[in-house]
Design an enzyme around this catalytic site. Sequence first.
Site, PDB file in Angstrom:
ATOM      1  N   GLU A  37       0.840  -1.209   0.000  1.00  0.00           N
ATOM      2  CA  GLU A  37       0.000   0.000   0.000  1.00  0.00           C
ATOM      3  C   GLU A  37       0.868   1.249   0.000  1.00  0.00           C
ATOM      4  O   GLU A  37       1.865   1.325   0.729  1.00  0.00           O
ATOM      5  CB  GLU A  37      -0.904  -0.030   1.250  1.00  0.00           C
ATOM      6  CG  GLU A  37      -2.216   0.684   1.072  1.00  0.00           C
ATOM      7  CD  GLU A  37      -3.145  -0.008   0.069  1.00  0.00           C
ATOM      8  OE1 GLU A  37      -3.008   0.241  -1.139  1.00  0.00           O
ATOM      9  OE2 GLU A  37      -4.006  -0.784   0.515  1.00  0.00           O
ATOM     10  N   SER A 128     -13.496   3.400  -6.913  1.00  0.00           N
ATOM     11  CA  SER A 128     -14.603   3.683  -7.825  1.00  0.00           C
ATOM     12  C   SER A 128     -14.148   4.628  -8.946  1.00  0.00           C
ATOM     13  O   SER A 128     -14.589   4.500 -10.088  1.00  0.00           O
ATOM     14  CB  SER A 128     -15.786   4.286  -7.061  1.00  0.00           C
ATOM     15  OG  SER A 128     -15.374   5.427  -6.350  1.00  0.00           O
ATOM     16  N   ASP A 173      -4.417   0.888  -9.250  1.00  0.00           N
ATOM     17  CA  ASP A 173      -5.863   0.702  -9.393  1.00  0.00           C
ATOM     18  C   ASP A 173      -6.261   0.482 -10.849  1.00  0.00           C
ATOM     19  O   ASP A 173      -6.969  -0.475 -11.180  1.00  0.00           O
ATOM     20  CB  ASP A 173      -6.620   1.921  -8.839  1.00  0.00           C
ATOM     21  CG  ASP A 173      -6.261   2.207  -7.395  1.00  0.00           C
ATOM     22  OD1 ASP A 173      -5.637   1.339  -6.764  1.00  0.00           O
ATOM     23  OD2 ASP A 173      -6.598   3.292  -6.904  1.00  0.00           O
ATOM     24  N   TYR A 223      -2.972  12.971   0.048  1.00  0.00           N
ATOM     25  CA  TYR A 223      -2.404  11.959  -0.861  1.00  0.00           C
ATOM     26  C   TYR A 223      -1.248  12.548  -1.691  1.00  0.00           C
ATOM     27  O   TYR A 223      -0.146  11.989  -1.725  1.00  0.00           O
ATOM     28  CB  TYR A 223      -3.496  11.405  -1.787  1.00  0.00           C
ATOM     29  CG  TYR A 223      -2.999  10.274  -2.652  1.00  0.00           C
ATOM     30  CD1 TYR A 223      -3.143   8.951  -2.268  1.00  0.00           C
ATOM     31  CD2 TYR A 223      -2.356  10.528  -3.859  1.00  0.00           C
ATOM     32  CE1 TYR A 223      -2.670   7.914  -3.049  1.00  0.00           C
ATOM     33  CE2 TYR A 223      -1.869   9.508  -4.648  1.00  0.00           C
ATOM     34  CZ  TYR A 223      -2.042   8.204  -4.249  1.00  0.00           C
ATOM     35  OH  TYR A 223      -1.559   7.180  -5.037  1.00  0.00           O
TER      36      TYR A 223
HETATM   37  C1  GLA Z   1      -5.053   5.036  -4.170  1.00  0.00           C
HETATM   38  C2  GLA Z   1      -4.273   5.318  -5.451  1.00  0.00           C
HETATM   39  C3  GLA Z   1      -3.324   4.165  -5.789  1.00  0.00           C
HETATM   40  C4  GLA Z   1      -2.466   3.786  -4.586  1.00  0.00           C
HETATM   41  C5  GLA Z   1      -3.335   3.602  -3.340  1.00  0.00           C
HETATM   42  C6  GLA Z   1      -2.505   3.355  -2.115  1.00  0.00           C
HETATM   43  O1  GLA Z   1      -5.932   3.978  -4.361  1.00  0.00           O
HETATM   44  O2  GLA Z   1      -5.138   5.516  -6.530  1.00  0.00           O
HETATM   45  O3  GLA Z   1      -2.514   4.513  -6.890  1.00  0.00           O
HETATM   46  O4  GLA Z   1      -1.450   4.714  -4.367  1.00  0.00           O
HETATM   47  O5  GLA Z   1      -4.155   4.731  -3.115  1.00  0.00           O
HETATM   48  O6  GLA Z   1      -1.805   2.169  -2.230  1.00  0.00           O
END
Ligand code: GLA
Length: 385
Positions: A37, A128, A173, A223
């Site tokens: 993660e 999503s 993702d 983020y």
């Molecule tokens: C979100 C981002 C991914 C990844 C996760 C954490 O989902 O879209 O690219 O960085 O957080 O692992």
Amino acid sequence: MDKEELTKILKKEFSSSPEEEPIRFFSAPGRINLIGEHVDYAGGIVLPAAIDVSIRIAIRKNRGSLFRIFSAESGEKVEAEIITYNSKSSWVNYVFGVIEEFRKLGMEPTPFDLVVWGNIPQGAGLSSSAAFEVAVAFAISEIHSWKIRREEIALLGQRAENRFVGVNCGIMDQFVISTAKEGFCIALDTETLRYEYHEMQLDGSEFYLIDSKVKHSLKDSAYNERRMEVESAFLKIKKGKPFLKNLYQANLEDLENETFGLNPIEKKRAKHVVTERLRTSKAIANLKEGNSEIVGEILFECHNSLSKDYEVSCEETDFIVEQLKKEGVLGARMVGGGFGGCVLILDKKGRKDILFEKIKTLYRKEFNNDPQLYTFRISDGVKEF
Ligand code: GLA
């Protein structure tokens, strides 16, 4: 929603010309991530899998000059000839971002009518947004018979998110949503984009999710800040070790090496990334061996690192993990971007309902909010249906 319902809505919302183009249907799944993660923008290995919730779209070329888009969830309709960021109906930017990225490749999508519906809980860490981008990118490629490879669809979706939506996400993702296979998770090396499938089954155990119902919006969260911290830590280490390709390849000693001069925040963030590498390789080995107890322990360790060093958890998800630990589940951790959302749990089969009721009572008392239990099946990636 099935084809029939989507068709009904599309025909109701958008008039069409006499020689109507066919309507086609696409669906893209949500995802979980077993381990790895917040390392997919640091060259790390991730272990995600697609799950059986999805974004579904119905799409038809419209022979006009407008892109016409309708959300069956919110009832909002957006019609546009010129694509600009829409701050009022922000969901439509996932479609706009994808159109823009096709244009940058010199591929001009023909205006279309599109209806979207989904049952992936939003802001729950189950992707999503990436599912929406991938569904749209795949659909546009298919209706124009461009037949773009799934790996390329993933990269295009990520660029749409980075450049148009404004979240500097990694590739995990979009990649898993594009390439997933039923019953398997993917071990994806985000530096080389090489990947392999692993069976995601541990005999006698099961995975499930508890949603804290704290909704995150990665755009408004820290983020992007985390990504910058990881990048600045890497640049400092790289000065002394120019052969390193990414932060994931650094060692714990590098973080403490005074000549590299990492500040305390960079040290903490980098510590998560480097220790996640160790956890991930151990998790993959134990997954292959079917050793659910060790995989579970690693999930707890991962949560601790995300919470204490990476600081992307929150009080509510920490609470859920803590309570589950007391109840003796095999493992649990926050999943996805963090700042709320879901906890992924691994436990022996057969006791999740009783356990969930307990957690729910405690959680309600503490936060005056109801968590939600989700079970899932590991499913395929984006497809036409
Ligand atoms: C979100 C981002 C991914 C990844 C996760 C954490 O989902 O879209 O690219 O960085 O957080 O692992």
